[in-house]
Write a protein that holds these residues in place. Structure first.
Motif, short mmCIF file in Angstrom:
data_model
loop_
_atom_site.label_atom_id
_atom_site.label_comp_id
_atom_site.label_asym_id
_atom_site.label_seq_id
_atom_site.Cartn_x
_atom_site.Cartn_y
_atom_site.Cartn_z
N PRO A 1 5.00 -89.81 13.43
CA PRO A 1 5.78 -90.08 12.21
C PRO A 1 7.27 -90.19 12.51
N ARG A 2 7.95 -90.94 11.68
CA ARG A 2 9.41 -91.07 11.80
C ARG A 2 10.07 -89.72 11.50
N HIS A 3 11.23 -89.51 12.12
CA HIS A 3 11.98 -88.29 11.84
C HIS A 3 12.61 -88.37 10.45
N VAL A 4 12.71 -87.23 9.79
CA VAL A 4 13.33 -87.14 8.47
C VAL A 4 14.40 -86.06 8.52
N ILE A 5 15.59 -86.41 8.04
CA ILE A 5 16.60 -85.41 7.76
C ILE A 5 17.01 -85.56 6.29
N LEU A 6 17.40 -84.47 5.68
CA LEU A 6 17.95 -84.49 4.32
C LEU A 6 19.46 -84.45 4.49
N SER A 7 20.09 -85.62 4.40
CA SER A 7 21.47 -85.75 4.84
C SER A 7 22.50 -85.61 3.73
N GLU A 8 22.05 -85.63 2.48
CA GLU A 8 22.99 -85.42 1.37
C GLU A 8 22.22 -85.01 0.12
N GLN A 9 22.49 -83.82 -0.35
CA GLN A 9 21.97 -83.34 -1.62
C GLN A 9 22.68 -82.03 -1.93
N GLY A 10 22.86 -81.80 -3.21
CA GLY A 10 23.56 -80.59 -3.61
C GLY A 10 23.12 -80.14 -4.98
N PHE A 11 23.74 -79.07 -5.44
CA PHE A 11 23.34 -78.44 -6.70
C PHE A 11 24.59 -78.22 -7.54
N HIS A 12 24.59 -78.81 -8.71
CA HIS A 12 25.74 -78.75 -9.61
C HIS A 12 25.89 -77.36 -10.21
N CYS A 13 27.12 -76.87 -10.23
CA CYS A 13 27.42 -75.60 -10.89
C CYS A 13 27.86 -75.91 -12.32
N ARG A 14 26.99 -75.62 -13.27
CA ARG A 14 27.29 -75.90 -14.67
C ARG A 14 28.38 -74.95 -15.19
N ASP A 15 29.09 -75.41 -16.16
CA ASP A 15 30.18 -74.62 -16.74
C ASP A 15 29.60 -73.69 -17.83
N VAL A 16 28.75 -72.77 -17.37
CA VAL A 16 28.12 -71.77 -18.24
C VAL A 16 28.16 -70.44 -17.49
N PRO A 17 27.98 -69.32 -18.16
CA PRO A 17 28.07 -68.02 -17.48
C PRO A 17 27.14 -67.88 -16.28
N GLU A 18 25.94 -68.44 -16.38
CA GLU A 18 24.99 -68.33 -15.27
C GLU A 18 25.07 -69.50 -14.29
N GLY A 19 26.13 -70.30 -14.39
CA GLY A 19 26.25 -71.50 -13.58
C GLY A 19 26.21 -71.23 -12.08
N GLU A 20 27.02 -70.29 -11.60
CA GLU A 20 27.04 -70.00 -10.16
C GLU A 20 25.74 -69.36 -9.70
N ARG A 21 25.16 -68.53 -10.56
CA ARG A 21 23.89 -67.90 -10.20
C ARG A 21 22.80 -68.95 -10.01
N ASP A 22 22.71 -69.88 -10.97
CA ASP A 22 21.66 -70.90 -10.88
C ASP A 22 21.87 -71.82 -9.68
N GLN A 23 23.12 -72.14 -9.42
CA GLN A 23 23.41 -72.98 -8.26
C GLN A 23 22.98 -72.28 -6.97
N ALA A 24 23.32 -71.01 -6.83
CA ALA A 24 22.96 -70.26 -5.63
C ALA A 24 21.44 -70.10 -5.52
#
Length: 543
Positions: free
Chosen positions: A434-457
């Motif tokens: 099989p061809r090699h796979v890397i995940l080269s760009e993806q992230g998780f948005h930190c919403r502007d809510v109290p639990e935003g950083e928790r959910d992102q982490a």
């Protein structure tokens, strides 16, 4: 003067005849070389044939037909550097019919005056070709095996090293390096019959990122991008002829693999980068991965060649990826080249405008078919499994990420679909694997809510654990290092200072879980995320 020359000729002739008397057959005159060689001028002939070059020193065949008086032998000689190993061989090894054996029991003696200088030239050229071939030969060093899959699109090198990254991706806008004027202080790069010049400032900046990372064993990936620039002469060379300047999306063009200048500049620049960053001594650092363009299945925004069908995009993209592959192979036998796809799999980003985007699977299958038709090569996949909703990091709630091959999207929720699909279809394999796979760009948005950083982490914890325990994916490269005010999303490990574009301000909660992800501390640091995700054990994330 005429008489003096004649006298000199007579004396020299007498001297040579005296030497020939030592040879049994010398008195009978010289034996002509094979009739396959043209008649000689002045008892020797030099022929240089420049054949299909490979890198700086390709298949050069220099034949020197020397009409010399060796005992019982008159043979043509040759110098030929092998195009791969750079070895010096006599022509006898490949054309035995043209070369008789040496039958002289004593060392060969080149005749003074007539052949002494030629002897010097012959062996000088041989030595030069040996050195040149050795210098130009691609680096055979095998691809490294990093300690983990943890990676980052790096903005601050020192911080990335402190975080313990094992993979790093760097954006590389090709136009910014090129100097069409050939300034005296620019870096000159001769390649395939042309001289190219690269600006020392931008090159040094890239060196300053690549070297400290690779010196610490980090696998560095360059993301090769083709932004529209302010220099119209460069734009004419680099921008795709169908690039739509009125699109006003991200000002990023498909690579120009249509015009002769576009092709040769792209090939030369990639060869320059590959040769600079594949040197075994690594004076500038090492690069192992070359990602060609960005999210090509959303081509209108990230690989613009105007309004285009999936087939047209695949055809030009295959040429670009192949060209990059071939240029990299002039410097490295085992560096890897990657396609770039975003998370839309069987649906497109813009359903109402089919000539602006296409499903990732359709583009991949068209690309693979064209590659086979044109001569398959070892391409690989750089995938971006963002959550279904880029504004919500909780990918475990994605509805369009389904377990089958026909899933509309591939996100972290169903990322196992991609390596399983690549392994199941024999027409997609490379040399049975099989061809090699890397995940080269993806992230998780930190919403502007109290639990935003928790959910992102928590999203990073879940994605990391799953990728770390999933076969068929080599790297997980997080995007971003620092929030970017013009991106519209807060994806960073760091916030940015108010009023700045991407000046780091403070760590987010995700920073610490990222730091310990591939260490023994991970389990304690990740524990908070289990109830957020709604699971009791991490194994529940696996299919």
């Amino acid at each position: 003067m005429k008489n003096l020359n004649a006298e000199t000729q007579r004396r020299r002739g007498a001297q040579f005849h005296a030497e020939d008397a030592e040879n049994e057959e010398g008195r009978r005159g010289e034996k002509r070389a094979s009739t396959k060689y043209p008649k000689e001028k002045g008892n020797r002939e030099w022929k240089l044939i420049d054949a299909n070059k490979r890198g700086a020193c390709g298949l050069l065949f220099a034949s020197i037909s020397v009409h010399s008086r060796f005992k019982n032998s008159s043979r043509p000689c040759a110098i030929r550097p092998d195009s791969g190993a750079g070895k010096i061989k006599r022509i006898k090894e490949e054309w035995p019919s043209l070369c008789g054996p040496l039958r002289s029991p004593r060392p060969l003696r080149l005749r003074r005056h007539r052949l002494g200088f030629l002897h010097f030239i012959v062996f000088g050229v041989a030595a030069w070709l040996t050195i040149a071939a050795a210098v130009a030969a691609p680096n055979p060093e095998p691809y490294p095996t990093p300690a983990s899959k943890k990676g980052l699109q790096v903005q601050m090198v020192d911080d990335a090293i402190a975080l313990g990254v094992k993979h790093a991706a760097l954006n590389c806008s090709l136009q910014r390096f090129v100097d069409l004027a050939g300034k005296p202080d620019s870096i000159q790069f001769p390649f395939e019959g042309h001289d190219y010049f690269f600006l020392p400032g931008p090159v040094a900046q890239l060196d300053a990122e690549v070297k400290p990372l690779s010196d610490r064993g980090v696998v560095v990936s360059l993301i090769l991008l083709n932004y529209e620039g302010s220099d119209e002469a460069l734009n004419r060379i680099y921008l795709h002829p169908r690039y739509d300047r009125e699109a006003r999306t991200n000002h990023m063009s498909a690579f120009n693999v249509v015009t002769p200048d576009g092709i040769r500049y792209l090939r030369a620049e990639v060869a320059f980068l590959a040769q600079r960053y594949s040197d075994p001594a690594a004076p500038h650092g090492r690069v192992w991965n070359y990602i060609v363009s960005n999210e090509v299945n959303s081509h209108w925004w990230w690989n613009n060649m105007g309004h285009a069908t999936a087939g047209e995009v695949a055809s030009d993209y295959e040429r670009a990826v192949r060209l990059v592959h071939d240029a990299v192979r002039t410097a490295s036998d085992n560096a890897r080249i990657f396609l770039s796809l975003e998370h839309h799999w069987t649906i497109r980003y813009s359903p109402a405008t089919p000539d602006r985007s296409c499903p990732g699977r359709e583009l991949l299958e068209d690309f693979a078919r064209l590659a086979r038709e044109r001569g398959d090569f070892d391409w690989n996949i750089a995938y971006h499994p963002y959550p279904e909703d880029l504004g919500d990091p909780r990918f475990w709630n994605d509805k369009t990420a389904q377990p089958g091959e026909d899933t509309p999207r591939i996100t972290f929720k169903n990322i196992e679909v991609l390596p399983r699909y690549l392994a199941a279809h024999t027409e997609l394999l490379w040399q049975g694997h099989p061809r090699h796979v890397i995940l080269s760009e993806q992230g998780f948005h930190c919403r502007d809510v109290p639990e935003g950083e928790r959910d992102q982490a928590a999203a990073y914890c879940a994605a990391w654990w799953k990728i770390a325990h999933l076969d068929g994916i080599d790297a997980f490269i997080l995007h971003r290092h620092v929030d970017h005010s013009q991106e519209g999303l807060n994806l960073g490990l760091w916030t940015h200072k108010p009023g700045s574009i991407a000046t780091p301000d403070r760590h987010r909660q995700m920073y610490e879980v990222f730091r310990v992800a591939d260490t023994p501390e991970w389990e304690k640091a990740f524990a908070f995320a289990l109830p957020v995700i709604g699971i009791q054990r991490w194994e529940e994330l696996l299919p």
